[in-house]
Write a protein that holds these residues in place. Structure first.
Motif, short mmCIF file in Angstrom:
data_model
loop_
_atom_site.label_atom_id
_atom_site.label_comp_id
_atom_site.label_asym_id
_atom_site.label_seq_id
_atom_site.Cartn_x
_atom_site.Cartn_y
_atom_site.Cartn_z
N ALA A 1 38.55 48.45 33.34
CA ALA A 1 39.54 47.70 34.11
C ALA A 1 39.13 47.63 35.58
N MET A 2 38.62 48.73 36.11
CA MET A 2 38.18 48.74 37.51
C MET A 2 36.98 47.80 37.70
N SER B 1 55.73 27.93 40.12
CA SER B 1 55.22 28.29 41.45
C SER B 1 54.23 29.45 41.40
N LEU B 2 54.22 30.19 40.29
CA LEU B 2 53.28 31.31 40.17
C LEU B 2 51.89 30.80 39.81
N THR B 3 50.89 31.45 40.35
CA THR B 3 49.51 31.07 40.12
C THR B 3 48.88 32.01 39.09
N PRO B 4 48.31 31.45 38.02
CA PRO B 4 47.65 32.33 37.05
C PRO B 4 46.37 32.91 37.64
N LYS B 5 46.08 34.13 37.27
CA LYS B 5 44.86 34.82 37.68
C LYS B 5 44.65 35.99 36.75
N THR B 6 43.55 36.67 36.88
CA THR B 6 43.41 37.92 36.15
C THR B 6 43.55 39.07 37.12
N TRP B 7 44.03 40.18 36.61
CA TRP B 7 44.30 41.37 37.40
C TRP B 7 43.89 42.56 36.54
N TYR B 8 42.86 43.26 36.95
CA TYR B 8 42.28 44.33 36.14
C TYR B 8 41.88 43.80 34.77
N GLY B 9 41.47 42.54 34.72
CA GLY B 9 41.04 41.92 33.48
C GLY B 9 42.16 41.40 32.60
N MET B 10 43.40 41.50 33.09
CA MET B 10 44.57 41.07 32.31
C MET B 10 45.11 39.75 32.85
N PRO B 11 45.69 38.90 32.00
CA PRO B 11 46.38 37.72 32.51
C PRO B 11 47.52 38.15 33.43
N ALA B 12 47.60 37.52 34.59
CA ALA B 12 48.62 37.87 35.57
C ALA B 12 49.04 36.61 36.31
N LYS C 1 53.08 33.04 46.07
CA LYS C 1 52.35 32.27 47.10
C LYS C 1 51.59 33.17 48.06
N ASP C 2 51.96 34.43 48.16
CA ASP C 2 51.25 35.38 49.02
C ASP C 2 50.07 36.04 48.30
N GLY C 3 49.85 35.67 47.03
CA GLY C 3 48.75 36.23 46.26
C GLY C 3 49.07 37.55 45.58
N LYS C 4 50.32 38.00 45.69
CA LYS C 4 50.72 39.27 45.07
C LYS C 4 51.10 39.05 43.61
N VAL C 5 50.58 39.90 42.75
CA VAL C 5 50.88 39.78 41.32
C VAL C 5 52.35 40.14 41.09
N VAL C 6 53.06 39.22 40.46
CA VAL C 6 54.47 39.41 40.14
C VAL C 6 54.60 39.99 38.74
N LEU C 7 53.83 39.46 37.79
CA LEU C 7 53.89 39.95 36.42
C LEU C 7 52.54 39.83 35.75
N PHE C 8 52.38 40.59 34.68
CA PHE C 8 51.11 40.61 33.96
C PHE C 8 51.36 40.87 32.48
N PHE C 9 50.37 40.51 31.68
CA PHE C 9 50.40 40.77 30.24
C PHE C 9 49.23 41.68 29.92
N ARG C 10 49.51 42.81 29.28
CA ARG C 10 48.46 43.75 28.88
C ARG C 10 48.41 43.80 27.36
#
Length: 141
Positions: free
Chosen positions: A19-20, A65-76, A80-89
């Motif tokens: 994940a790192m 309004s949320l932007t999809p991205k990956t976070w530690y390899g997970m869908p997140a 608008k500030d780039g902070k992850v609001v939610l994720f799927f593990r």
């Protein structure tokens, strides 16, 4: 005098180290978020992929309004500030028995002195999907 031994363990599991590494790769990548999320979903087991795709669709409709991205390899999904609001593990990520939908502190779910921030997802019913849509909408208010 005994020979010195080199400690090779970082205290992290193989899954945590992976994940790192995924995070470092994400930071260097120029890949757009939607492509990254689709790539993360493609690597999942069929059951987790189906759950992840459904969560992805719910988030896109409930919080465009949320932007999809990956976070530690997970869908997140980031605000608008780039902070992850939610994720799927996915369950396989840390060899768990269920997938998880998690909300970070940037989600506006505060309710009293205690509230849930993660949900086990062994499956998704229509009722579950409605609850998730409501939570996602509330998280970005």
């Amino acid at each position: 005098m005994s020979p010195t031994t080199k400690k090779t363990s970082t205290g992290l599991s193989a899954e945590e180290r992976a994940a790192m590494k995924a995070t470092l790769k994400e930071r260097k990548s120029n890949e757009d978020g939607e492509t990254a999320v689709q790539g993360a979903l493609a690597k999942m087991t069929p059951k987790d992929r189906a759950l992840g795709k459904r969560i992805h669709a719910i988030v896109k409709v409930s919080a465009p309004s949320l932007t999809p991205k990956t976070w530690y390899g997970m869908p997140a999904y980031a605000n608008k500030d780039g902070k992850v609001v939610l994720f799927f593990r996915d369950a396989a990520k840390f060899k768990e028995r269920y997938a998880m939908l998690g909300f970070n502190d940037s989600a506006k779910l505060d309710d009293g002195s205690m509230w849930p921030i993660a949900f086990a997802l062994p499956e998704l019913t229509k009722a579950d999907e409605a609850k998730i849509a409501k939570l996602v909408k509330r998280a970005v208010q």
